[in-house]
Design a protein around this motif. Structure first.
Motif, PDB file in Angstrom:
ATOM      1  N   THR A   4      40.838  45.122  35.023  1.00 45.87           N
ATOM      2  CA  THR A   4      40.429  46.031  36.102  1.00 45.87           C
ATOM      3  C   THR A   4      40.875  45.509  37.460  1.00 45.87           C
ATOM      4  N   HIS A   5      40.723  44.188  37.691  1.00 45.70           N
ATOM      5  CA  HIS A   5      41.087  43.608  38.982  1.00 45.70           C
ATOM      6  C   HIS A   5      41.059  42.083  38.886  1.00 45.70           C
ATOM      7  N   LEU A   6      41.454  41.445  39.967  1.00 45.84           N
ATOM      8  CA  LEU A   6      41.287  39.999  40.106  1.00 45.84           C
ATOM      9  C   LEU A   6      40.118  39.780  41.061  1.00 45.84           C
ATOM     10  N   GLU A   7      39.363  38.708  40.804  1.00 45.78           N
ATOM     11  CA  GLU A   7      38.192  38.461  41.651  1.00 45.78           C
ATOM     12  C   GLU A   7      38.198  37.005  42.102  1.00 45.78           C
ATOM     13  N   CYS A   8      37.944  36.793  43.382  1.00 46.25           N
ATOM     14  CA  CYS A   8      37.875  35.417  43.876  1.00 46.25           C
ATOM     15  C   CYS A   8      36.664  34.719  43.254  1.00 46.25           C
ATOM     16  N   ALA A   9      36.916  33.517  42.723  1.00 48.96           N
ATOM     17  CA  ALA A   9      35.844  32.770  42.056  1.00 48.96           C
ATOM     18  C   ALA A   9      34.840  32.202  43.051  1.00 48.96           C
ATOM     19  N   ALA A  10      35.195  32.195  44.339  1.00 48.28           N
ATOM     20  CA  ALA A  10      34.278  31.640  45.341  1.00 48.28           C
ATOM     21  C   ALA A  10      33.589  32.734  46.147  1.00 48.28           C
ATOM     22  N   CYS A  11      34.351  33.701  46.705  1.00 47.72           N
ATOM     23  CA  CYS A  11      33.739  34.698  47.594  1.00 47.72           C
ATOM     24  C   CYS A  11      33.656  36.087  46.957  1.00 47.72           C
ATOM     25  N   ASN A  12      34.141  36.198  45.701  1.00 49.57           N
ATOM     26  CA  ASN A  12      34.062  37.452  44.929  1.00 49.57           C
ATOM     27  C   ASN A  12      34.919  38.598  45.457  1.00 49.57           C
ATOM     28  N   LYS A  29      40.631  30.266  47.601  1.00 53.72           N
ATOM     29  CA  LYS A  29      40.147  29.703  46.328  1.00 53.72           C
ATOM     30  C   LYS A  29      40.751  30.489  45.154  1.00 53.72           C
ATOM     31  N   PRO A  30      40.557  29.999  43.904  1.00 57.10           N
ATOM     32  CA  PRO A  30      41.201  30.638  42.748  1.00 57.10           C
ATOM     33  C   PRO A  30      40.738  32.071  42.476  1.00 57.10           C
ATOM     34  N   LEU A  31      41.662  32.850  41.931  1.00 55.97           N
ATOM     35  CA  LEU A  31      41.371  34.217  41.497  1.00 55.97           C
ATOM     36  C   LEU A  31      41.212  34.237  39.981  1.00 55.97           C
ATOM     37  N   LEU A  32      40.236  35.005  39.502  1.00 57.37           N
ATOM     38  CA  LEU A  32      40.015  35.143  38.061  1.00 57.37           C
ATOM     39  C   LEU A  32      40.235  36.594  37.645  1.00 57.37           C
ATOM     40  N   VAL A  33      40.697  36.780  36.419  1.00 57.58           N
ATOM     41  CA  VAL A  33      40.982  38.120  35.915  1.00 57.58           C
ATOM     42  C   VAL A  33      39.702  38.751  35.361  1.00 57.58           C
ATOM     43  N   ARG A  34      39.436  39.983  35.748  1.00 58.68           N
ATOM     44  CA  ARG A  34      38.282  40.712  35.216  1.00 58.68           C
ATOM     45  C   ARG A  34      38.751  41.891  34.361  1.00 58.68           C
ATOM     46  N   TYR A  35      37.996  42.156  33.308  1.00 59.51           N
ATOM     47  CA  TYR A  35      38.366  43.181  32.324  1.00 59.51           C
ATOM     48  C   TYR A  35      37.282  44.234  32.198  1.00 59.51           C
ATOM     49  N   ASP A  36      37.691  45.394  31.731  1.00 64.55           N
ATOM     50  CA  ASP A  36      36.728  46.384  31.263  1.00 64.55           C
ATOM     51  C   ASP A  36      36.407  45.979  29.822  1.00 64.55           C
ATOM     52  N   LEU A  37      35.328  45.224  29.662  1.00 62.63           N
ATOM     53  CA  LEU A  37      35.050  44.636  28.347  1.00 62.63           C
ATOM     54  C   LEU A  37      34.496  45.669  27.372  1.00 62.63           C
TER      55      LEU A  37
END
Ligand SMILES: Cc1ncc(COP(=O)(O)O)c(C=O)c1O
Ligand SMILES: [Zn+2]
Length: 387
Positions: A4-12, A29-37
């Motif tokens: 769905t999007h990438l989300e910052c692991a620190a500030c969201n 800070k690092p970006l994490l991958v978010r999914y429609d689970l």
């Protein structure tokens, strides 16, 4: 697919997924991958896994590539989870396991992250990839870049094990050796990447290596028939594997595959470079740079990790801990594990054994618990360390 999007692991902060991105544009800070689970779970079920390919791409719906044609694979993942009965007996532990990551392409768990990262780089149009590495990540990037037909530029400390340097050269990478540590190599990539047109695939400075590494968590659950172990002992440098597993556990809970219980996550570092051990002891959320870092376990020679807070968060949330072991102990452990179990571990992986001994002695692990040690690489890459 299901991203769905990438989300910052620190500030969201949310970032668009289908672009080549490195860090959060607001806080760095690092970006994490978010999914429609929910969507992923419509086809990715425990039952559906039975007939799937025996590599990490079996978890296709929770991996970021859009077009299957962009998957760059050498057969990474789905490594054996070996019962370590003889080693366990010497410790009085019945349920001791070794997840043997030396059986990956390029002989380390770095293959998982690079398969995902190179696939995404290819899909999103990068041509030239650059990485600072302690050795194994470089070998993995070189192999996957070659397979994808991409150029790669590798920066390693001059005293990196020779096998890592030779494998990069023989798989067509451009190799530069630096007088310094991995942090100095990272600074060199950062300084030159814009002018050279390189995409930086440093640990956690792009969002996809962690997606490949998280499959360690999916595999553990599947191989243990969906019951996670009590304790995971993991040799930690940049921390991608630990952070990835932690992410996988959260995703699996959302998929309804596991409950809220988690293994205690234990970070192992070398006493000559133990920034996470120190930060945990001092109650800090971010780790200070570890000065004059030195250890033969080259993958653990990471004096400052950009994902430090994510490692520390996972340790604390799981009621785990962080342990430092000496080079003498981890080298001796390589021979012990080798002689008892037939696995010639990387020194980083072997470090899990003296760490477990410390935890048993301190009563922090009980003999009836199910414990997994991570052998992250192959001892044959480190011949200098055994001479
Ligand atoms: C064999 C081995 N084990 C462990 C590590 C540390 O991995 P991470 O940076 O994911 O914590 C490395 C990193 O280079 C490695 O090569
Ligand atoms: Zn941010």
């Amino acid at each position: 697919m299901n991203v769905t999007h990438l989300e910052c692991a620190a500030c969201n902060l949310e970032h668009e997924a289908r672009r080549l991105l490195n860090l959060c544009r607001e806080c760095g800070k690092p970006l994490l991958v978010r999914y429609d689970l929910e969507r992923a779970g419509a086809t990715l079920t425990k039952e559906s896994l039975a007939g799937r390919r025996s590599d990490l791409w079996r978890y296709r719906e929770v991996l970021p590539v859009d077009d299957d044609a962009n998957i760059v694979s050498l057969g990474e993942g789905w490594t054996p989870l070996l019962r370590a009965e003889r080693l366990g007996k010497t410790l009085g532990i019945d349920q001791l396991y070794i997840k043997d990551e030396s059986q990956n392409p390029t002989q380390s768990f770095k293959a998982r992250g690079m398969s995902a990262a190179v696939s995404m780089a290819k899909e999103l149009g990068a041509r030239n990839l650059a990485v600072p590495s302690a050795g194994n990540a470089a070998g993995a990037l070189a192999a996957y870049a070659a397979r994808a037909g991409l150029e790669c530029f590798i920066f390693m400390p001059r005293d990196t094990p020779r096998a890592n340097v030779v494998e990069c050269e023989q798989t067509g990478a451009h190799v530069t050796l630096i007088d310094g540590l991995i942090t100095d190599c990272g600074a060199e990539v950062a300084r030159r990447k814009d002018a050279e047109g390189w995409f930086d695939v440093s640990t956690l400075k792009e969002p996809y290596r962690v997606e490949g590494k998280k499959t360690l968590g999916y595999e553990l659950a599947e191989q243990f028939d969906w019951k996670l172990p009590d304790v995971i002992i993991y040799p930690t440098g940049g921390g991608t594997g630990l952070i990835g597993m932690w992410k996988a556990f959260a995703e699996m809970e959302q998929l309804g595959w596991i409950g809220a219980e988690r293994p205690r996550m234990v970070t192992v570092q070398a006493s000559g470079c133990a920034p996470i051990v120190r930060a945990l002891a001092e109650g800090k959320r971010f780790a200070d740079e570890f000065k004059d870092a030195e250890t033969v376990a080259s993958g653990l020679r990471v004096p400052k990790a950009i994902g430090d807070f994510l490692i520390l968060d996972a340790i604390r949330a799981s009621q785990g801990t962080a342990v430092a072991v000496s080079d003498e102990e981890l080298i001796a452990a390589t021979g012990e594990i080798g002689a008892l179990e037939g696995i010639f571990c990387a020194p980083e992986g072997a470090a899990c054994l003296p760490a477990l001994r410390q935890l048993l002695a301190a009563g922090e692990v009980e003999k009836g618990e199910r414990v997994v040690l991570f052998n992250t690489g192959a001892g044959v890459k480190y011949l200098e360390a055994f001479s």
